[in-house]
Design a protein around this motif. Structure first.
Motif, PDB file in Angstrom:
ATOM      1  N   LYS A  67      30.761 -51.008  64.649  1.00  0.00           N
ATOM      2  CA  LYS A  67      29.635 -51.092  65.722  1.00  0.00           C
ATOM      3  C   LYS A  67      28.208 -51.481  65.201  1.00  0.00           C
ATOM      4  O   LYS A  67      27.486 -52.268  66.105  1.00  0.00           O
ATOM      5  CB  LYS A  67      29.292 -49.424  66.013  1.00  0.00           C
ATOM      6  N   GLN A  99      27.389 -50.480  75.834  1.00  0.00           N
ATOM      7  CA  GLN A  99      27.999 -49.252  76.271  1.00  0.00           C
ATOM      8  C   GLN A  99      27.148 -48.054  76.634  1.00  0.00           C
ATOM      9  O   GLN A  99      27.447 -47.053  77.449  1.00  0.00           O
ATOM     10  CB  GLN A  99      29.190 -48.956  75.186  1.00  0.00           C
ATOM     11  N   HIS A 100      26.023 -48.083  76.037  1.00  0.00           N
ATOM     12  CA  HIS A 100      25.135 -46.759  76.145  1.00  0.00           C
ATOM     13  C   HIS A 100      23.724 -47.203  76.650  1.00  0.00           C
ATOM     14  O   HIS A 100      22.983 -46.333  76.514  1.00  0.00           O
ATOM     15  CB  HIS A 100      25.193 -46.234  74.660  1.00  0.00           C
ATOM     16  N   GLU A 149      21.591 -44.941  78.596  1.00  0.00           N
ATOM     17  CA  GLU A 149      21.241 -43.481  78.371  1.00  0.00           C
ATOM     18  C   GLU A 149      19.758 -43.529  77.739  1.00  0.00           C
ATOM     19  O   GLU A 149      19.198 -42.514  77.434  1.00  0.00           O
ATOM     20  CB  GLU A 149      21.822 -43.153  77.118  1.00  0.00           C
ATOM     21  N   ARG A 151      17.888 -41.874  72.979  1.00  0.00           N
ATOM     22  CA  ARG A 151      19.356 -41.400  72.764  1.00  0.00           C
ATOM     23  C   ARG A 151      20.259 -42.642  71.957  1.00  0.00           C
ATOM     24  O   ARG A 151      20.926 -42.626  71.308  1.00  0.00           O
ATOM     25  CB  ARG A 151      20.068 -41.028  74.031  1.00  0.00           C
ATOM     26  N   ASN A 152      19.686 -44.048  72.470  1.00  0.00           N
ATOM     27  CA  ASN A 152      20.381 -45.071  71.678  1.00  0.00           C
ATOM     28  C   ASN A 152      19.962 -45.204  70.328  1.00  0.00           C
ATOM     29  O   ASN A 152      20.612 -45.547  69.513  1.00  0.00           O
ATOM     30  CB  ASN A 152      20.008 -46.242  72.502  1.00  0.00           C
ATOM     31  N   ARG A 167      21.920 -42.526  68.546  1.00  0.00           N
ATOM     32  CA  ARG A 167      23.231 -43.057  68.207  1.00  0.00           C
ATOM     33  C   ARG A 167      23.394 -43.886  67.074  1.00  0.00           C
ATOM     34  O   ARG A 167      24.445 -44.057  66.450  1.00  0.00           O
ATOM     35  CB  ARG A 167      23.818 -43.589  69.679  1.00  0.00           C
TER      36      ARG A 167
END
Length: 245
Positions: free
Chosen positions: A157, A167-168, A171, A175-176, A179
């Motif tokens: 990743k 993918q995110h 959000e 939040r990214n 992650r």
């Protein structure tokens, strides 16, 4: 897009390294621990592994995390910046804040671990290992983790930030950032714990570890580093356990 957020980030990295350099303990002072004993240094040193010094240890680990981990994530941050279609200073700040929140959490745990190790007599007042068993064990743990599926999943990743963020992305930056921080933690926690082997207050160790972690996250070169590094750590750990050095 304004470059203010990048200037702020590089300012944070430079300030963190400058602070760590100012807080580092010269080798000659470390050697004097053998003469005066660690009780003398517990009273003298600004950062002490006891209840009163715990917050200062958390701060020190947080500075280490900012100084060492921020450079490793610069390509991912640049990718997120490119994906933002509007002026991104505020969004970028939330992304970095989310990322660093994870590492502040790690710092809280690492400082507590340092206190436990000190009270058990396994490390000195400067965070250096006093036990061949501890040093060898941490080296072997880090070496084994280099071959784990968790490490490989997290590295994949980090090496493909565009895919990760696509993918995110919806959000939001906070939040990214969380992650990204968790993925980065999954890559590097075991290597960070080697600070107890190389010296928690050793700028030389921090610099070397930072370079290794930066290279390991590079898409092409990094793939050829992870497993050889693991083998080297396993051999170093076995050597320390056998020789007691």
């Amino acid at each position: 897009m304004s470059g203010t957020h990048w200037l702020a980030l590089f300012g944070l990295i430079l300030a963190s390294w400058a602070s760590l350099y100012a807080m580092s303990i010269p080798a000659e002072m470390r050697a004097m621990e053998q003469i005066y004993g660690r009780d003398f240094w517990v009273e003298l040193c600004a950062i002490t592994p006891d209840g009163a010094g715990y917050i200062r240890m958390v701060l020190m680990w947080s500075l280490m995390s900012a100084a060492m981990m921020a450079p490793t994530v610069l390509p991912a941050l640049a990718t997120y910046d490119d994906l933002s279609h509007v002026s991104g200073d505020a969004k970028f700040g939330k992304l970095v804040a989310g990322y660093m929140a994870v590492w502040v959490g790690f710092s809280v745990v690492a400082a507590g671990f340092q206190m436990i190790l000190f009270q058990a007599g396994l490390i000195g007042v400067f965070g250096d290992s006093l036990s061949a068993g501890l040093s060898g064990g941490l080296l072997i743990l880090a070496g084994l983790y280099q071959f784990s599926t968790m490490k490989e999943a997290c590295l994949s990743k980090c090496r493909q930030p565009m895919t990760f963020f696509m993918q995110h992305f919806d959000e939001g930056p906070w939040r990214n950032g969380l992650r990204l921080g968790l993925v980065c933690l999954g890559c590097c926690w075991a290597l960070m714990l080697l600070a107890f082997v190389g010296g928690v207050m050793s700028v030389a160790f921090m610099g070397l570890a930072t370079v290794i972690m930066v290279v390991e996250k590079l898409p092409d070169l990094g793939r050829h580093v992870t497993k050889p590094l693991g083998a080297a750590l396993l051999m170093a750990g076995a050597w320390v356990l056998v020789t007691g050095i």
